[in-house]
Design a protein around this motif. Structure first.
Motif, PDB file in Angstrom:
ATOM      1  N   CYS A  15       0.839  -1.202   0.000  1.00  0.00           N
ATOM      2  CA  CYS A  15       0.000   0.000   0.000  1.00  0.00           C
ATOM      3  C   CYS A  15       0.875   1.254   0.000  1.00  0.00           C
ATOM      4  N   THR A  42      -1.249  -1.326  -4.597  1.00  0.00           N
ATOM      5  CA  THR A  42      -2.370  -0.429  -4.832  1.00  0.00           C
ATOM      6  C   THR A  42      -1.954   0.558  -5.929  1.00  0.00           C
ATOM      7  N   PRO A  43      -2.914   1.099  -6.661  1.00  0.00           N
ATOM      8  CA  PRO A  43      -2.549   2.052  -7.723  1.00  0.00           C
ATOM      9  C   PRO A  43      -1.741   3.244  -7.211  1.00  0.00           C
ATOM     10  N   SER A  65      -0.993  -4.390 -10.572  1.00  0.00           N
ATOM     11  CA  SER A  65      -1.728  -3.302  -9.946  1.00  0.00           C
ATOM     12  C   SER A  65      -3.111  -3.136 -10.564  1.00  0.00           C
ATOM     13  N   ALA A  66      -3.267  -3.627 -11.768  1.00  0.00           N
ATOM     14  CA  ALA A  66      -4.533  -3.480 -12.487  1.00  0.00           C
ATOM     15  C   ALA A  66      -5.082  -4.853 -12.837  1.00  0.00           C
ATOM     16  N   THR A  91      -6.837   0.888   3.058  1.00  0.00           N
ATOM     17  CA  THR A  91      -6.935  -0.506   2.623  1.00  0.00           C
ATOM     18  C   THR A  91      -7.581  -1.369   3.691  1.00  0.00           C
ATOM     19  N   ASP A 101     -12.468  -2.463  -5.043  1.00  0.00           N
ATOM     20  CA  ASP A 101     -12.352  -1.530  -6.166  1.00  0.00           C
ATOM     21  C   ASP A 101     -10.950  -1.419  -6.749  1.00  0.00           C
ATOM     22  N   THR A 102     -10.003  -2.193  -6.239  1.00  0.00           N
ATOM     23  CA  THR A 102      -8.662  -2.279  -6.823  1.00  0.00           C
ATOM     24  C   THR A 102      -8.277  -3.760  -6.848  1.00  0.00           C
TER      25      THR A 102
END
Length: 181
Positions: A15, A42-43, A65-66, A91, A101-102
């Motif tokens: 994170c 995380t993005p 990450s995606a 997180t 959402d991630t």
């Protein structure tokens, strides 16, 4: 089958906290304990919180990450365990609420459903930790069997230096199965 594929596989979820710059310490320690590793960030963590090129070189795998498309191959095998370090206020609270959402949060929500052991090293400032949602989230995640290390606030000590972040503690939590905090 390669030697690396036979090792247990550890997902390291990173994170966006300043201490993330040292995540290679956790990866190296895991590899010394015979884990193969893959990083899911995380993005926001991907935006300069750690040296992504160095981590990819260390793990020998791309950082995820995606979300991948259904046509894309899975870059990691299924996890034998997951470590979240550093784990931020955001997180921890989203994960406890089941928000996915991630990729990082989706991975954590799914790992619970798969019965994968999870160890967490929180990195949360005292002011944020005082929020009642945080305590509720910790209680919910502990009730789900998530293992927590001692919280890290990053507050400087009397000498002005910051305490060490106990990266290896996450591995100890997985190995001992103990809830430390």
């Amino acid at each position: 089958m390669t030697e690396q594929a036979r090792k247990p596989f550890l997902y390291v979820v990173v994170c966006a906290a300043g201490i993330a710059a040292d995540v290679s310490k956790l990866i190296s320690a895991a590899q010394e304990r015979d884990w193969a590793t893959g990083v899911i960030a995380t993005p926001v963590a991907m935006n300069g919180f750690f040296d992504t090129a160095a981590v990819e070189a260390l793990t020998g795998r791309p950082i995820r990450s995606a979300w991948r498309t259904p046509a894309d191959p899975r870059p990691f095998p299924p996890p034998d365990a997951v470590v979240v370090a550093p784990a931020t206020f955001n997180t921890i609270n989203k994960w406890a609420a089941g928000i996915s959402d991630t990729l990082a949060l989706g991975t954590l929500c799914e790992a619970y459903g798969l019965g994968v052991p999870i160890a967490v090293l929180p990195c949360v400032a005292d002011a944020l930790a005082a929020h009642p949602a945080y305590g509720d989230s910790l209680m919910r995640l502990r009730g789900m069997g998530v293992r927590f290390g001692e919280p890290y606030t990053g507050q400087p000590g009397e000498d002005g230096g910051r305490p060490e972040f106990g990266w290896e503690r996450a591995l100890d939590l997985l190995e001992r199965g103990a809830d430390a905090g």
